[in-house]
Enzyme design. Structure first.
Site, PDB file in Angstrom:
ATOM      1  N   LYS A 175       0.846  -1.190   0.000  1.00 61.35           N
ATOM      2  CA  LYS A 175       0.000   0.000   0.000  1.00 61.35           C
ATOM      3  C   LYS A 175       0.885   1.244   0.000  1.00 61.35           C
ATOM      4  CE  LYS A 175      -3.725  -2.587   0.726  1.00 61.35           C
ATOM      5  NZ  LYS A 175      -4.839  -2.738  -0.221  1.00 61.35           N
ATOM      6  N   HIS A 294      -6.675 -13.422  -7.483  1.00 61.99           N
ATOM      7  CA  HIS A 294      -7.492 -12.410  -6.809  1.00 61.99           C
ATOM      8  C   HIS A 294      -8.897 -12.458  -7.385  1.00 61.99           C
ATOM      9  CE1 HIS A 294      -8.908  -8.636  -5.114  1.00 61.99           C
ATOM     10  NE2 HIS A 294      -7.845  -8.637  -4.339  1.00 61.99           N
TER      11      HIS A 294
END
Length: 485
Positions: A175, A294
């Site tokens: 992140k 994902h």
């Protein structure tokens, strides 16, 4: 031949429209071991009987159309048609029922999830006679399972490749997910891996944007992996997202990852598509790459309880198409996931044989006949205080992935990774000593903080953070009975 199972060929062609239930509703039908079985949650329009609605689903997802056609006489309708063979009311709902549909195996191309879904969840979901339709579960017959290669490697082969046993694997999504340069991105990966994580990860929407092109990211992440491995003596990995705008670019990225010698790549299997996913999975199998999956976009399909497709079906489809990891929710984090339902599809991902268990949302017994298993990935809004619950819920064969729960540590990325690794090792040791993680979890973490200042700092930061919202996807119950209780 009974009226309920008549074929149009057997009585001669008669132009016009007739009720679906005359041909496609067959409650006396005995399912075959080779049938694909489906459980649909059906919400019909007012005035449409359950039998007609269930038959319409069977017809429109197999051989039927809105009117009789003369070419029905050129084939064997009894051999190829789908059949609604059972109906049951949904507890607590007046206008919903479960329709069970059987499909002959000859309707589907071998080894093609794409073709299977095109039929079963195709145009029928826009059918006007239905207010809503949801595919709750599928039974994939062993004869069809054996036409799929499944995951590139599977759980045991992955553990052998990584030389990691007896505990969940630890990961971290880098992140901020967008905006970092490739060099700073690689630096964050290195710090997390050096601190004790097994994997770092591209976020699902990190592909090849102007701020960080894919080749640059791959190079800096590979450097981070090798540097961290040299310092720690452990095998490390980073999920390099190979998802691209076309299959050719996707494969080019996977080939470059193999040339770099990294252990794992990643794909967004729903936005990328099942055809692309199966191709990538086959490449990974042939070239020794693990494949992380994902599920971006899944909630568009599976979150509404009365329309769409349940994630357990998407999970089964992924196991067939191919992937070594897949995100599965956390139960305790920020993303949707009710405990019993989550455990149900986690078992469908990992186990070889799963019994029917409606208390966990499993409508059919599923035999995977040795198709390799998939590691569930718990990710989204989790931190060190969640570690005991995650270890207890998911067990050893899982990946626990802390993004903000690593990079948000007050001392930096590497201390954040240390805190997570210490918390995990403490939970695994306590469990192995016979302690109950569900009841003693907080105490176990507090004890570990005494010899890990990094963990103590993390515990202080996130001690008040909880995501306590009711799940949208829950098991069906009789609402009137619940009120009386």
């Amino acid at each position: 031949m009974s009226p309920q199972t008549e074929t149009k060929a057997s009585v001669g062609f008669k132009a016009g429209v007739k009720d679906y239930k005359l041909t496609y509703y067959t409650p006396e039908y005995e399912t075959k071991d080779t049938d694909i079985l489906a459980a649909f949650r059906v919400t019909p329009q007012p005035g449409v009987p359950p039998e007609e609605a269930g038959a319409a689903v069977a017809a429109e997802s197999s051989t039927g159309t809105w009117t009789t056609v003369w070419t029905d006489g050129l084939t064997s309708l009894d051999r190829y048609k789908g059949r609604c063979y059972g109906l049951e009311p949904v507890p607590g709902e007046d206008n919903q029922f479960i329709a069970y549909v059987a499909y002959p195996l000859d309707l589907f191309e071998e080894g093609s999830v794409t073709n299977m879904f095109t039929s079963i969840v195709g145009n029928v979901f826009g059918f006007k006679a239905l207010r809503a339709l949801r595919l709750e579960d599928l039974r994939i017959p062993t004869a069809y399972v054996k036409t799929f290669d499944g995951p590139p490697h599977g759980i045991q082969v992955e553990r052998d490749k990584l030389n990691k046993y007896g505990r969940p694997l630890l990961g971290c999504t880098i992140k901020p997910k967008l905006g970092l340069s490739a060099k700073n991105y690689g630096r964050a990966c290195y710090e997390c891996l050096r601190g004790g994580l097994d994997f770092t990860k591209d976020d699902e929407n990190v592909n090849s944007q102007p701020f960080m092109r894919w080749r640059d990211r791959f190079l800096f992440c590979a450097e981070a992996i090798y540097k961290a491995q040299a310092e720690t003596g452990e095998i490390k990995g980073h999920y390099l997202n190979a998802t691209a705008g076309n299959c050719e670019d996707m494969m080019k990225r996977a080939v470059f990852a193999r040339e770099l010698g990294v252990p794992i790549v990643m794909h967004d299997y729903l936005t990328g598509g099942f055809t692309a996913n199966t191709s990538l999975s086959q490449y990974c199998r042939d070239n020794g790459l693990l494949l992380h999956i994902h599920r971006a976009m899944h909630a568009v399909i599976d979150r509404q309880k009365n329309h769409g497709m349940h994630f357990r079906v998407l999970a089964k489809a992924l196991r067939m198409s191919g992937g070594d990891h897949i995100h599965s929710g956390t139960v305790v984090g920020k993303l949707e996931g009710e405990r019993e339902i989550t455990l149900g599809f986690v078992d469908l991902l990992r186990d070889d044989f799963i019994e029917k268990d409606r208390s966990r949302g499993i409508y059919f017994t599923q035999d995977w006949v040795s198709l390799p298993g998939v590691l569930p990935v718990a990710s989204g809004g989790i931190h060190v205080w969640h570690m005991p619950a995650l270890t207890e819920i998911f067990g050893d064969d899982s990946v626990l992935q802390f993004g903000g729960g690593t990079l948000g540590h007050p001392w930096g990325n590497a201390p954040g990774a240390v805190a997570n690794r210490v918390a995990l090792e403490a939970c695994v040791q306590a469990r192995n000593e016979g302690r109950d993680l569900a009841t003693e979890g907080n105490e176990i973490i507090r004890e570990a903080t005494k010899w890990s200042p990094e963990l103590a700092a993390a515990c202080e930061v996130w001690k008040e953070i909880k995501f306590e919202f009711q799940a949208m996807d829950t098991l069906d119950t009789d609402k009137d009975k619940d009120k009386k209780r």
